[in-house]
Design a protein around this motif. Structure first.
Motif, short mmCIF file in Angstrom:
data_model
loop_
_atom_site.label_atom_id
_atom_site.label_comp_id
_atom_site.label_asym_id
_atom_site.label_seq_id
_atom_site.Cartn_x
_atom_site.Cartn_y
_atom_site.Cartn_z
N LEU A 438 -3.75 7.29 6.34
CA LEU A 438 -3.20 6.21 5.51
C LEU A 438 -1.79 6.55 5.03
O LEU A 438 -0.90 5.68 5.01
N ALA A 439 -1.59 7.82 4.65
CA ALA A 439 -0.26 8.24 4.18
C ALA A 439 0.76 8.15 5.31
O ALA A 439 1.92 7.77 5.08
N GLU A 440 0.36 8.51 6.53
CA GLU A 440 1.26 8.44 7.67
C GLU A 440 1.61 6.99 8.01
O GLU A 440 2.75 6.68 8.38
N ALA A 441 0.63 6.09 7.88
CA ALA A 441 0.84 4.69 8.27
C ALA A 441 1.56 3.88 7.19
O ALA A 441 2.43 3.06 7.51
N TYR A 442 1.22 4.10 5.90
CA TYR A 442 1.74 3.24 4.84
C TYR A 442 2.52 3.97 3.76
O TYR A 442 3.14 3.33 2.91
N GLY A 443 2.44 5.30 3.75
CA GLY A 443 3.15 6.07 2.74
C GLY A 443 2.21 6.65 1.69
O GLY A 443 1.17 6.06 1.37
N ILE A 444 2.60 7.79 1.15
CA ILE A 444 1.77 8.49 0.15
C ILE A 444 1.61 7.63 -1.11
O ILE A 444 0.57 7.66 -1.77
N HIS A 445 2.64 6.83 -1.42
CA HIS A 445 2.59 6.04 -2.66
C HIS A 445 1.42 5.05 -2.65
O HIS A 445 0.81 4.80 -3.70
N VAL A 446 1.09 4.51 -1.48
CA VAL A 446 -0.04 3.57 -1.41
C VAL A 446 -1.34 4.27 -1.78
O VAL A 446 -2.17 3.74 -2.54
N CYS A 447 -1.53 5.49 -1.27
CA CYS A 447 -2.75 6.27 -1.59
C CYS A 447 -2.83 6.54 -3.09
O CYS A 447 -3.89 6.36 -3.71
N MET A 448 -1.72 6.97 -3.67
CA MET A 448 -1.73 7.33 -5.08
C MET A 448 -1.99 6.12 -5.98
O MET A 448 -2.71 6.22 -6.98
N PHE A 449 -1.43 4.97 -5.62
CA PHE A 449 -1.70 3.76 -6.40
C PHE A 449 -3.18 3.37 -6.31
O PHE A 449 -3.79 2.95 -7.31
N LEU A 450 -3.76 3.49 -5.11
CA LEU A 450 -5.18 3.18 -4.95
C LEU A 450 -6.05 4.08 -5.82
O LEU A 450 -6.96 3.60 -6.51
N TYR A 451 -5.75 5.38 -5.82
CA TYR A 451 -6.54 6.32 -6.64
C TYR A 451 -6.36 6.02 -8.12
O TYR A 451 -7.31 6.07 -8.91
#
Length: 494
Positions: A438-451
């Motif tokens: 997910l981080a590779e496809a959309y960026g680490i920021h997307v993961c962090m916002f989801l969490y």
């Protein structure tokens, strides 16, 4: 008068507080109890070293330097995901089985078996030259660690007095941050992949040696009608005023164990009563909030994340700093949990974990859209991670393991914890496997916002449904959960 009526009479004599036999009679714990608890907690130290192990080895396995990479060729993002998430995948299949094996083999013997297999699998990993061996050993490690997570809290709950149970539950949680800190420090100073991997199981080796000097739990022995052994164990674990007290406590334990251990239970029995369903629901809320906070991502990908962030401190310095803070915070919680209670600490923890994750997400968002301001905010991810580690350690990292073990009746305790581990395993597997992709496809920021947003939803659920168990006996906790006025009990003073 039957034993349960005697217990109720003792409770009434002490102002209605839900104390058990041991607490009412001022039974004290001996030093041998603490030796037993610390010995089994060594396996949780190994759990911590194995959780943080990928943080140090991923840069090596993805390196083109054949002197650093034991596989002689860099692995792909998909292979990174598989290595990190395989233990969680294994927990999905093994957690409920582990709960049954604990009751069959006994707590002490089960933990000894876990030590042996952890030492074996990490030794294989250390000298393997093919990634498929990593997959296989990580799967076995997941099965073993699920057994550790089920067995250690049960062991500590069954040897402790009511007075010691709350803080022992927090001491259980010391193992993970100690192991994580050890792994971060060794990962920064040991360049050899083989040596670093082997040192991660030293706590298991120590446990295996010391396990021959600890005892089986008196409750398990009573359930197997091994009265003489149970009495001997109680005398080792407690300091009694007189010899009559040891027999009285044994009768109390035997009453609980014979009423519950004799029943044949399986996973479906959790859903047969309203109280057990409530207990499971609370466990799932706590487990969901703990895991969705993103702690497994922070621990497993600490070095890669901060290499990408370009933070002011080096990734290894940040890892050691956060590991040290996490350990100190969990020690603090073990000292204050009896004063503040578990519910307030969990609520505080979940709220500020969500805020911290959103802060990390904001930094990576600014970096991804290349706003110049992010260059002046290189301190932000460091501050947010430190805030996250402190917040997580104050509640979500120190309380759930012991707390979950209190919520189920004796006959469903290991099964209930197994189901909670199953749910947690599914969640962590999804997070660990999906994060690199997910981080590779959309960026680490997307993961962090989801969490961050998911953790805030967990905070709301905890606020609505979480009961306080501080100072309550195992029986009174069941009455609180069973009560239709649970919310009034939750919000009131204990």
């Amino acid at each position: 008068m039957v034993l349960e009526e005697k217990e109720e009479a003792l409770i009434d004599q002490n102002g209605g507080s839900a104390q058990t036999f041991g607490a009412v009679n001022r039974t004290r714990s001996s030093w041998k109890l603490y030796l037993c608890a610390l010995t089994v907690d060594l396996l949780l130290v190994t759990f911590g070293t194995t959780v943080a192990w990928p943080s140090a080895i991923i840069p090596k396995l993805t390196s083109n330097d054949t002197d650093v990479n034991p596989l002689k060729a860099p692995i792909t993002t998909l292979q990174v995901s598989i290595i990190v998430s395989t233990p969680c995948f294994a927990i999905i299949f093994s957690s409920c089985v582990a709960g049954k094996l604990v009751d069959i083999l006994g707590r002490r013997r089960m933990l000894q078996c876990c030590s042996v297999f952890l030492i074996l699998t990490m030794t294989i990993i250390a000298f393997s030259k093919h990634v498929y061996f990593y997959y296989a050993c990580q799967f076995v490690n997941g099965c073993i660690l699920s057994a550790v997570l089920v067995t250690v809290p049960v062991y500590n709950n069954e040897i402790a007095t009511e007075k010691d149970r709350s803080w022992l539950g927090c001491v259980v949680s010391l193992g993970l941050p100690i192991g994580v800190l050890i792994s971060y420090i060794l990962g920064a100073v040991i360049t050899s992949f083989e040596l670093f991997t082997l040192t991660s199981v030293i706590p298991s080796l120590l446990h295996l040696v010391l396990s021959y000097f600890i005892v089986e739990t008196p409750m398990y022995l009573a359930s197997k009608q091994r009265k003489r052994e149970a009495l001997i164990v109680l005398k080792k674990l407690r300091t009694y005023k007189n010899d009559k007290d040891v027999y009285k406590e044994y009768e109390y334990i035997e009453d609980i164990s014979t009423n519950h251990f004799g029943k044949k239970t399986n996973i479906f029995h959790i859903f047969t009563s309203r109280t057990s369903r409530k207990s499971l629901f609370i466990c799932i809320i706590v487990t969901f909030t703990q895991q969705i906070s993103g702690i497994s991502i922070i621990l497993s990908f600490m070095v890669p994340i901060f290499t990408e962030a370009g933070a002011a401190l080096s990734p290894n310095e940040i890892s050691i700093l956060t590991g040290s803070i996490q350990l100190l915070v969990v020690i603090l919680v073990s000292l204050i949990v009896n004063k503040f209670g578990k519910r307030p600490l969990l609520l505080f923890s979940s709220f500020f974990c969500s805020i911290s994750m959103l802060g990390i997400g904001l930094y990576f968002l600014l970096k991804s859209i290349e706003l110049p301001v992010y260059l002046q905010l290189r301190w932000l991810p460091v501050v947010c991670v430190i805030t996250f580690i402190i917040s997580y350690g104050l509640g979500l990292g120190s309380i759930p393991l012991g707390y979950i073990g209190e919520l189920f009746k004796q006959d469903l305790r290991t099964t209930g914890m197994g189901v909670a581990m199953l749910f947690g395993g599914v969640l962590v597997f999804v997070l660990d496997f999906g994060f690199p992709l997910l981080a590779e496809a959309y960026g680490i920021h997307v993961c962090m916002f989801l969490y961050g947003f998911a953790t805030f939803s967990g905070f709301i659920l905890l606020l609505l449904f979480l009961p306080e168990t501080r100072g309550e006996s195992l029986k009174s906790i069941q009455r609180i959960i069973e009560s239709k006025t649970i919310q009034l009990k939750v919000c009131g003073k204990s």
